[in-house]
Design an enzyme around this catalytic site. Structure first.
Site, PDB file in Angstrom:
ATOM      1  N   ALA A  65       0.842  -1.195   0.000  1.00  0.00           N
ATOM      2  CA  ALA A  65       0.000   0.000   0.000  1.00  0.00           C
ATOM      3  C   ALA A  65       0.877   1.246   0.000  1.00  0.00           C
ATOM      4  CB  ALA A  65      -0.918   0.004   1.216  1.00  0.00           C
ATOM      5  N   GLY A 110      -0.407  -5.506   0.874  1.00  0.00           N
ATOM      6  CA  GLY A 110      -1.639  -5.433   0.095  1.00  0.00           C
ATOM      7  C   GLY A 110      -1.528  -6.095  -1.267  1.00  0.00           C
ATOM      8  N   GLU A 113      -2.235  -9.632  -0.558  1.00  0.00           N
ATOM      9  CA  GLU A 113      -3.671  -9.731  -0.273  1.00  0.00           C
ATOM     10  C   GLU A 113      -4.484  -9.697  -1.562  1.00  0.00           C
ATOM     11  OE1 GLU A 113      -4.541  -7.876   4.055  1.00  0.00           O
ATOM     12  OE2 GLU A 113      -3.744  -6.444   2.605  1.00  0.00           O
ATOM     13  N   GLU A 133       3.541  -6.100   7.451  1.00  0.00           N
ATOM     14  CA  GLU A 133       2.809  -5.150   8.286  1.00  0.00           C
ATOM     15  C   GLU A 133       3.275  -5.135   9.740  1.00  0.00           C
ATOM     16  OE1 GLU A 133       0.062  -5.983   4.806  1.00  0.00           O
ATOM     17  OE2 GLU A 133       1.474  -7.114   6.046  1.00  0.00           O
TER      18      GLU A 133
END
Length: 259
Positions: A65, A110, A113, A133
């Site tokens: 991200a 992300g 993900e 993260e």
């Protein structure tokens, strides 16, 4: 519709979607919103029967991200972004057409993900996968803690999530995160080949298959069997079912129309 960060090419009933956001094809609010809108368009497009998602360049699928967008958000702002993310990823996961992630390079946070939302994943041999993260003082917020454990089991999932360290494409293959590893030069060709094979299948049956698998994986067995039976009945009621069975009896290739 014009897109700032997405490039789409449609050929042989396959939509190739490239995330083009330099550097690293990182995810931000605009990318999430564009992905949601594009999935809606592709689902309604009868000329598209399968989708490939990849990243621009050779270094990254999606390198996480865009932290610059997130660092100064307050709690409410982050809640709003998390909801936008969830809607976008769920839309990819549940679109009624098969989705292949062609992972070229880094799939971080992300990006991993997003790849997990695809039905199938093909990786280049230089790809890396990670959930970093924990090293930023947060946890995955786009479904990573939940989707990864369904693929690799709790033990391996916790190792990936707790340490936040990258793993290679080969290790990802061993853990069932990816379905196939190829050289980077062959990645898109392989993904398109798979997608074109899927695009030749009966569209309604494919939609019902995906519905049965995705929905059934989140409920108890008896409920899942009911979902499967209902999806089967829906596929059986189509003209394509009759065409498929007739083609088998007549020893010819079926011509599926999606009806």
């Amino acid at each position: 519709m014009d897109y700032q960060y997405l490039v789409t090419e449609i050929e042989n009933k396959v939509a190739l979607v490239t995330i083009n956001h330099d550097p690293g094809n990182k995810l931000n609010t605009q990318v999430y919103l564009e992905l949601t809108r594009l999935m809606n368009e592709l689902e309604a497009n009868e000329n598209v029967r399968a989708i490939v998602i990849t990243g621009a360049g050779r270094e990254a699928f999606v390198a996480g991200a865009e932290i610059e967008e997130m660092v100064d958000l307050d709690t409410v702002g982050m809640m709003n972004l998390t909801q936008i993310t969830r809607v976008s990823f769920s839309r990819i996961e549940n679109i009624n057409k098969p989705v292949i992630a062609a992972v070229n390079g880094e799939a971080r946070g992300g990006g991993l993900e997003l790849a997990l939302c695809a039905d199938l994943r093909i990786a280049s041999d230089n790809a890396q996968f990670s959930f970093p993260e924990i090293n930023l003082g947060v946890i995955p917020g786009g479904g990573g803690t939940q989707r990864i454990q369904k693929l690799v089991g709790l033990g391996a999932a916790k190792e990936l999530l707790y340490f936040g360290e990258p793993i290679s494409a080969e290790r990802a293959y061993q853990l069932n995160i990816v379905n196939k590893v190829v050289s980077q030069d062959k990645l898109l060709a392989t993904a398109k080949e798979w997608a074109e094979k899927l695009a030749q299948k009966a569209p309604v049956a494919m939609r019902q298959m995906k519905l049965a698998v995705n929905t059934g994986s989140n409920v108890d067995l008896e409920t899942a069997l009911t979902i499967e039976a209902t999806a089967y009945d829906g596929a059986f009621a189509t003209q394509d079912r009759r065409e498929g069975m007739s083609a088998r009896l007549e020893n010819r290739k079926p011509n599926y129309t999606g009806k």
